[in-house]
Motif scaffolding. Structure first.
Motif, mmCIF file in Angstrom:
data_model
loop_
_atom_site.group_PDB
_atom_site.id
_atom_site.type_symbol
_atom_site.label_atom_id
_atom_site.label_comp_id
_atom_site.label_asym_id
_atom_site.label_seq_id
_atom_site.Cartn_x
_atom_site.Cartn_y
_atom_site.Cartn_z
ATOM 1 N N PRO A 214 18.637 26.974 -1.054
ATOM 2 C CA PRO A 214 17.396 27.796 -0.488
ATOM 3 C C PRO A 214 17.448 29.280 -0.716
ATOM 4 C CG PRO A 214 18.118 26.292 1.168
ATOM 5 C CD PRO A 214 19.240 26.212 0.074
ATOM 6 N N SER A 215 18.880 29.847 -0.875
ATOM 7 C CA SER A 215 18.874 31.519 -1.051
ATOM 8 C C SER A 215 18.358 31.800 -2.236
ATOM 9 C CB SER A 215 20.324 31.777 -0.492
ATOM 10 O OG SER A 215 21.177 31.300 -1.518
ATOM 11 N N HIS A 216 18.222 31.220 -3.312
ATOM 12 C CA HIS A 216 18.139 31.868 -4.823
ATOM 13 C C HIS A 216 17.122 30.651 -5.406
ATOM 14 C CE1 HIS A 216 20.838 29.026 -6.205
ATOM 15 N NE2 HIS A 216 21.804 29.334 -5.603
ATOM 16 N N GLU A 217 16.946 31.518 -6.534
ATOM 17 C CA GLU A 217 15.739 30.665 -7.456
ATOM 18 C C GLU A 217 16.441 29.999 -8.835
ATOM 19 O OE1 GLU A 217 12.901 33.511 -8.453
ATOM 20 O OE2 GLU A 217 12.050 33.725 -6.613
ATOM 21 N N MET A 218 17.847 29.782 -8.714
ATOM 22 C CA MET A 218 18.312 29.192 -9.704
ATOM 23 C C MET A 218 18.145 27.682 -9.747
ATOM 24 S SD MET A 218 20.259 30.947 -12.103
ATOM 25 C CE MET A 218 20.391 32.790 -12.157
ATOM 26 N N ALA A 219 17.854 26.930 -10.853
ATOM 27 C CA ALA A 219 17.496 25.542 -10.703
ATOM 28 C C ALA A 219 18.554 24.592 -9.877
ATOM 29 C CB ALA A 219 17.043 25.095 -11.987
ATOM 30 N N GLN A 220 19.744 24.750 -10.390
ATOM 31 C CA GLN A 220 20.876 23.876 -9.792
ATOM 32 C C GLN A 220 21.908 24.676 -9.712
ATOM 33 O OE1 GLN A 220 20.195 22.379 -12.889
ATOM 34 N NE2 GLN A 220 18.185 21.589 -12.424
ATOM 35 N N THR A 221 22.613 24.654 -8.480
ATOM 36 C CA THR A 221 24.113 25.148 -8.430
ATOM 37 C C THR A 221 24.888 24.246 -7.587
ATOM 38 O OG1 THR A 221 23.120 26.503 -6.420
ATOM 39 C CG2 THR A 221 22.896 27.657 -8.579
ATOM 40 N N ARG A 222 24.185 23.227 -7.103
ATOM 41 C CA ARG A 222 25.244 22.187 -6.492
ATOM 42 C C ARG A 222 25.044 20.712 -7.009
ATOM 43 N NH1 ARG A 222 23.020 22.745 -0.651
ATOM 44 N NH2 ARG A 222 21.127 22.992 -1.539
ATOM 45 N N THR A 223 26.018 20.221 -7.450
ATOM 46 C CA THR A 223 26.125 18.813 -8.135
ATOM 47 C C THR A 223 27.220 17.939 -7.223
ATOM 48 O OG1 THR A 223 25.687 19.859 -10.049
ATOM 49 C CG2 THR A 223 26.406 17.666 -10.016
ATOM 50 N N SER A 224 26.737 16.651 -7.011
ATOM 51 C CA SER A 224 27.735 15.664 -6.700
ATOM 52 C C SER A 224 27.522 14.521 -7.822
ATOM 53 C CB SER A 224 27.326 14.978 -5.318
ATOM 54 O OG SER A 224 27.740 15.884 -4.417
ATOM 55 N N ALA A 225 28.626 14.090 -8.151
ATOM 56 C CA ALA A 225 28.411 13.079 -9.365
ATOM 57 C C ALA A 225 29.740 11.817 -9.340
ATOM 58 C CB ALA A 225 28.657 13.523 -10.853
ATOM 59 N N ILE A 226 29.500 10.657 -9.659
ATOM 60 C CA ILE A 226 30.504 9.754 -9.799
ATOM 61 C C ILE A 226 30.065 9.097 -11.199
ATOM 62 C CG2 ILE A 226 31.136 7.496 -9.028
ATOM 63 C CD1 ILE A 226 29.796 8.157 -6.108
ATOM 64 N N LEU A 227 31.503 9.122 -11.832
ATOM 65 C CA LEU A 227 31.542 8.600 -13.272
ATOM 66 C C LEU A 227 31.820 7.019 -13.309
ATOM 67 C CD1 LEU A 227 31.159 11.646 -13.666
ATOM 68 C CD2 LEU A 227 32.435 11.401 -15.981
ATOM 69 N N ASP A 228 31.203 6.432 -13.668
ATOM 70 C CA ASP A 228 31.443 4.698 -13.445
ATOM 71 C C ASP A 228 32.608 4.209 -14.509
ATOM 72 O OD1 ASP A 228 31.550 1.937 -13.279
ATOM 73 O OD2 ASP A 228 29.459 1.744 -13.342
ATOM 74 N N TYR A 229 33.757 4.168 -14.172
ATOM 75 C CA TYR A 229 34.707 3.534 -15.213
ATOM 76 C C TYR A 229 35.299 2.002 -14.766
ATOM 77 C CZ TYR A 229 35.342 8.007 -17.552
ATOM 78 O OH TYR A 229 35.053 9.253 -18.125
ATOM 79 N N GLY A 230 34.298 1.392 -13.978
ATOM 80 C CA GLY A 230 34.650 0.115 -13.693
ATOM 81 C C GLY A 230 35.385 0.012 -12.477
ATOM 82 N N ASP A 231 36.097 -0.988 -12.257
ATOM 83 C CA ASP A 231 36.842 -1.512 -10.981
ATOM 84 C C ASP A 231 38.243 -0.711 -11.011
ATOM 85 O OD1 ASP A 231 34.504 -2.489 -10.347
ATOM 86 O OD2 ASP A 231 35.121 -4.476 -10.937
ATOM 87 N N ARG A 232 38.842 -0.011 -11.911
ATOM 88 C CA ARG A 232 40.083 0.482 -12.091
ATOM 89 C C ARG A 232 40.244 1.781 -11.971
ATOM 90 N NH1 ARG A 232 44.631 -2.429 -12.711
ATOM 91 N NH2 ARG A 232 46.476 -1.411 -13.339
ATOM 92 N N VAL A 233 39.153 2.625 -12.100
ATOM 93 C CA VAL A 233 39.332 4.095 -12.271
ATOM 94 C C VAL A 233 38.372 4.641 -11.412
ATOM 95 C CG1 VAL A 233 39.388 6.190 -13.493
ATOM 96 C CG2 VAL A 233 40.522 4.151 -14.415
ATOM 97 N N ARG A 234 38.496 5.801 -10.571
ATOM 98 C CA ARG A 234 37.727 6.299 -9.531
ATOM 99 C C ARG A 234 37.437 7.775 -10.262
ATOM 100 N NH1 ARG A 234 37.397 9.734 -5.373
ATOM 101 N NH2 ARG A 234 39.612 9.951 -5.557
ATOM 102 N N CYS A 235 36.372 8.214 -10.312
ATOM 103 C CA CYS A 235 36.113 9.628 -10.917
ATOM 104 C C CYS A 235 35.101 10.295 -10.007
ATOM 105 C CB CYS A 235 35.835 9.425 -12.224
ATOM 106 S SG CYS A 235 35.647 11.207 -13.235
ATOM 107 N N ALA A 236 35.088 11.165 -9.327
ATOM 108 C CA ALA A 236 34.159 11.976 -8.624
ATOM 109 C C ALA A 236 34.194 13.244 -8.802
ATOM 110 C CB ALA A 236 33.991 11.565 -7.075
ATOM 111 N N LEU A 237 33.048 14.094 -8.731
ATOM 112 C CA LEU A 237 32.974 15.540 -8.659
ATOM 113 C C LEU A 237 32.061 15.989 -7.733
ATOM 114 C CD1 LEU A 237 32.566 14.241 -12.012
ATOM 115 C CD2 LEU A 237 32.909 16.817 -12.540
ATOM 116 N N SER A 238 32.624 16.901 -6.798
ATOM 117 C CA SER A 238 31.782 17.697 -6.085
ATOM 118 C C SER A 238 31.785 19.145 -6.093
ATOM 119 C CB SER A 238 32.482 17.548 -4.196
ATOM 120 O OG SER A 238 31.718 18.167 -3.341
ATOM 121 N N ILE A 239 30.831 19.925 -6.711
ATOM 122 C CA ILE A 239 30.513 21.021 -7.007
ATOM 123 C C ILE A 239 29.544 22.068 -6.177
ATOM 124 C CG2 ILE A 239 30.249 22.455 -9.233
ATOM 125 C CD1 ILE A 239 32.223 20.289 -9.579
ATOM 126 N N ASN A 240 30.108 22.987 -5.549
ATOM 127 C CA ASN A 240 29.219 23.649 -4.806
ATOM 128 C C ASN A 240 29.369 25.258 -5.082
ATOM 129 O OD1 ASN A 240 27.715 25.123 -2.813
ATOM 130 N ND2 ASN A 240 28.868 24.290 -0.996
#
Length: 355
Positions: A214-240
């Motif tokens: 809300p403090s600026h006009e940039m399209a995106q500056t915060r991201t949460s993501a999970i990459l799916d590598y099946g049931d053996r590898v967990r991969c997550a990103l939290s970007i703020n």
């Protein structure tokens, strides 16, 4: 066998006979990273071009190189390696002007979206360009050491990858970003997605949400993501990029866990940017009983830019058999970025209402 951090590879071999570099673009990244890296490594820079000729001349004078008056003049430098430090929309026009078969480094992202990336890939194929994308994080000393540690089995099988960023990023430094429909993943987290692809391979899919603030006009500056590598590898990103409450609880770090060891990394350049802080790599090796600090031989900025250009130069000369982050491979990173934005735009799984 005892883990010795000094045995980990942290640099890329330099070309035996480096070719002159011609850079397109005179933005801050050129003066802050490209030119310092090339000078440090003894890689010759012939000159640069920018449509803002005054800006180009000022930077050229500072570094003692030529300032070209046109794209055609810059592209006409005989035997050069071409370094595109240009915004995504400018890539195609420059690529069409370069000599057939030339060696070229294309600034990330490889176009504004996957459609543009495909057009760039087609141009490079048609004109037989030896083209790589500037995903230089792969060449940062800490990342080369991490990759070497994984290859030597010090972590066992990698099963967890966490990226956690809570920063106050000065987006105002990059005026060309204002008004663009895609920013955070395309311009920043693309580095992390590309690195993860190198370490873990291509994921089966991605769940993502990328939003502004809300403090600026940039399209995106915060991201949460999970990459799916099946049931053996967990991969997550939290970007703020909007954590503006002092340095104390800010962070820019990766945690990689294996079945027998783990690694912790701090990406210092993003903390208090552009001054930055030290990069950090610590490894808890297989068979060890504690964390071991790896003495680093350089930083992401500017040292990764040395390795990135060195690999391209060596590939053009036939000294390297693999072009790391070629446009063929870079297209796959762009496909992951596209999927992340598609996921962000799609509705989430609805939650059942009260019966």
């Amino acid at each position: 066998m005892t883990f010795d951090p000094k045995t980990l590879s942290q640099s890329w071999p330099l070309p035996s006979n480096p070719r002159p570099i011609v850079t397109f673009g005179a933005g801050s990244i050129v003066g802050d990273a490209h030119f310092p890296a090339y000078r440090k490594a003894g890689l010759p820079v012939a000159g640069l071009y920018d449509p803002d000729l005054a800006k180009a001349k000022a930077l050229a004078e500072k570094w003692g190189v030529a300032a070209y008056a046109s794209v055609e003049e810059a592209a006409g430098v005989d035997g050069a390696i071409f370094d595109l430090a240009t915004p995504p929309a400018a890539h195609r026009a420059v690529l069409e002007t370069l000599p057939e078969g030339a060696g070229v480094l294309i600034q990330k992202p490889m176009g504004a979206d996957l459609t543009a990336a495909t057009e760039i890939l087609d141009i490079c194929r048609r004109r037989h360009l030896k083209a790589a994308v500037n995903f230089q994080l792969r060449f940062a000393p800490m990342m080369l050491a991490l990759k070497d540690a994984i290859a030597k089995g010090w972590l066992g099988e990698v099963v967890d990858f966490d990226a956690w960023l809570a920063l106050d990023t000065p987006w105002s430094l990059w005026a060309f970003l204002k008004g663009l429909p895609r920013i955070e993943i395309t311009m920043h987290s693309i580095h992390y997605l590309d690195l993860i692809r190198q370490l873990l391979g291509d994921p089966q899919g991605v769940h993502a949400k990328s939003i502004g603030h809300p403090s600026h006009e940039m399209a995106q500056t915060r991201t949460s993501a999970i990459l799916d590598y099946g049931d053996r590898v967990r991969c997550a990103l939290s970007i703020n990029h909007d954590h503006r409450f002092g340095r104390k609880h800010q962070a820019c770090e990766f945690r990689i866990s294996g079945t027998e060891g783990a690694a912790y990394l701090q990406l210092g350049v993003n903390l208090n940017y552009p001054e930055g802080e030290p990069d950090i790599l610590e490894i808890y090796p297989k068979g060890g009983d504690g964390w071991v600090s790896v003495p680093l031989e350089g930083k992401w900025f500017p040292d990764a830019f040395v390795g990135r250009m060195a690999n391209l130069q060596r590939f053009v000369a036939g000294e390297d058999h693999e072009l790391v982050s070629s446009v063929e491979d870079g297209w796959l990173t762009m496909a992951l970025v596209e999927a992340a934005y598609q996921s962000s735009a799609d509705p989430a799984t609805p939650i059942a209402g009260r019966p």
